[in-house]
Design an enzyme around this catalytic site. Structure first.
Site, PDB file in Angstrom:
ATOM      1  N   ASP A  20       1.063  -1.154   0.162  1.00  0.00           N
ATOM      2  CA  ASP A  20      -0.036  -0.034  -0.088  1.00  0.00           C
ATOM      3  C   ASP A  20       0.886   1.275   0.131  1.00  0.00           C
ATOM      4  OD1 ASP A  20      -2.343   1.751   0.424  1.00  0.00           O
ATOM      5  OD2 ASP A  20      -1.474   1.759   2.418  1.00  0.00           O
ATOM      6  N   ASP A  22      -0.179   5.042   0.876  1.00  0.00           N
ATOM      7  CA  ASP A  22      -0.620   6.033   1.897  1.00  0.00           C
ATOM      8  C   ASP A  22      -0.634   5.536   3.397  1.00  0.00           C
ATOM      9  OD1 ASP A  22      -1.454   8.697   0.231  1.00  0.00           O
ATOM     10  OD2 ASP A  22      -2.382   6.934  -0.521  1.00  0.00           O
ATOM     11  N   ASP A 183      -1.557  -0.549   5.898  1.00  0.00           N
ATOM     12  CA  ASP A 183      -1.582  -0.139   7.267  1.00  0.00           C
ATOM     13  C   ASP A 183      -3.059  -0.260   7.970  1.00  0.00           C
ATOM     14  OD1 ASP A 183      -2.227   1.706   5.183  1.00  0.00           O
ATOM     15  OD2 ASP A 183      -2.929   3.199   6.860  1.00  0.00           O
TER      16      ASP A 183
END
Length: 227
Positions: A20, A22, A183
């Site tokens: 991922d 961001d 995240d």
């Protein structure tokens, strides 16, 4: 193999690692906040501020603006108003997508080691694809990724497993030999649905929830722990 590094045990048998962007590789909330607030002001509303935007990131830019408008008005926006706000956000974010965006500690070292080990590295983000290359170039990590997929690159985005399965098929790697690193619950859900091993980092954006609550196979405090 391009070289040898000692690796974390979660990488045993892994040939492809999907990241991922961001909240995992970069902290982009400062730039996203500037764009969200500018779009809101353009539409005659007060800015939201970084604290709120940090909890809204993770489902793509359209959902980001939907959450911003819901917060400002107290009700879900009509489609036409959301379309207009989203267009304003895209224009504002396009003016400076990486002025304040920074890599998290340990990211560069982990990418270098994984790339050197000969593993395929891919980026799978819900951010619009047009913003990926400028951010990767600005942070100096563009050379590591053999494939980059944005939220608008395919018909579905995370938590749908389609982007991850697409990446695995592209490089002819079995899904059980792939790792999803993210995240948020959306990253972990997509990885599990795709049959990937999953790794969570706790420092990013997950709507105020611990990423461990999503049940990743592994949680590391920093990507530096991978090497």
């Amino acid at each position: 193999m391009r070289g040898r590094y000692a690796m974390h045990g979660c990488l045993e048998g892994i040939e492809l690692v999907a990241f991922d962007l961001d909240g995992t590789l970069v902290d982009s909330v400062p730039d996203l906040t500037v764009a969200v607030d500018a779009a809101l002001v353009d539409l005659g509303m007060p800015g939201a501020g970084e604290g709120k935007v940090r909890d809204w990131v993770g489902n793509g830019s359209r959902m980001l603006m939907e959450r911003a408008l819901l917060d400002a008005w107290g009700e879900a926006p009509a489609a036409a108003r959301l379309d207009a706000a989203h267009e304003r956000f895209l224009a504002r974010y396009g003016e400076a997508p990486c002025a304040r965006t920074r890599l998290y500690p340990g990211v560069r070292e982990a990418l270098e080691a994984l790339w050197t080990s000969g593993r395929q590295l891919v980026l799978v983000t819900n951010k619009p694809a047009a913003f990926i290359a400028p951010i990767l170039r600005a942070t100096g990590i563009d050379r590591y990724f053999a494939l980059c997929l944005g939220g608008d690159s395919l018909p579905s985005k995370k938590p749908d497993p389609l982007p991850l399965r697409h990446a695995a098929e592209r490089f002819e790697v079995a899904c059980e030999r792939c790792l999803m690193v993210g995240d948020s619950r959306h990253d972990i859900a997509a990885g599990k649905a795709a049959g990937f091993r999953t790794l969570g980092v706790p420092y990013g954006y997950n709507h105020g929830e611990p990423v461990a609550s999503s049940g990743p196979d592994v949680v590391v405090e920093s990507l530096a722990e991978l090497v």
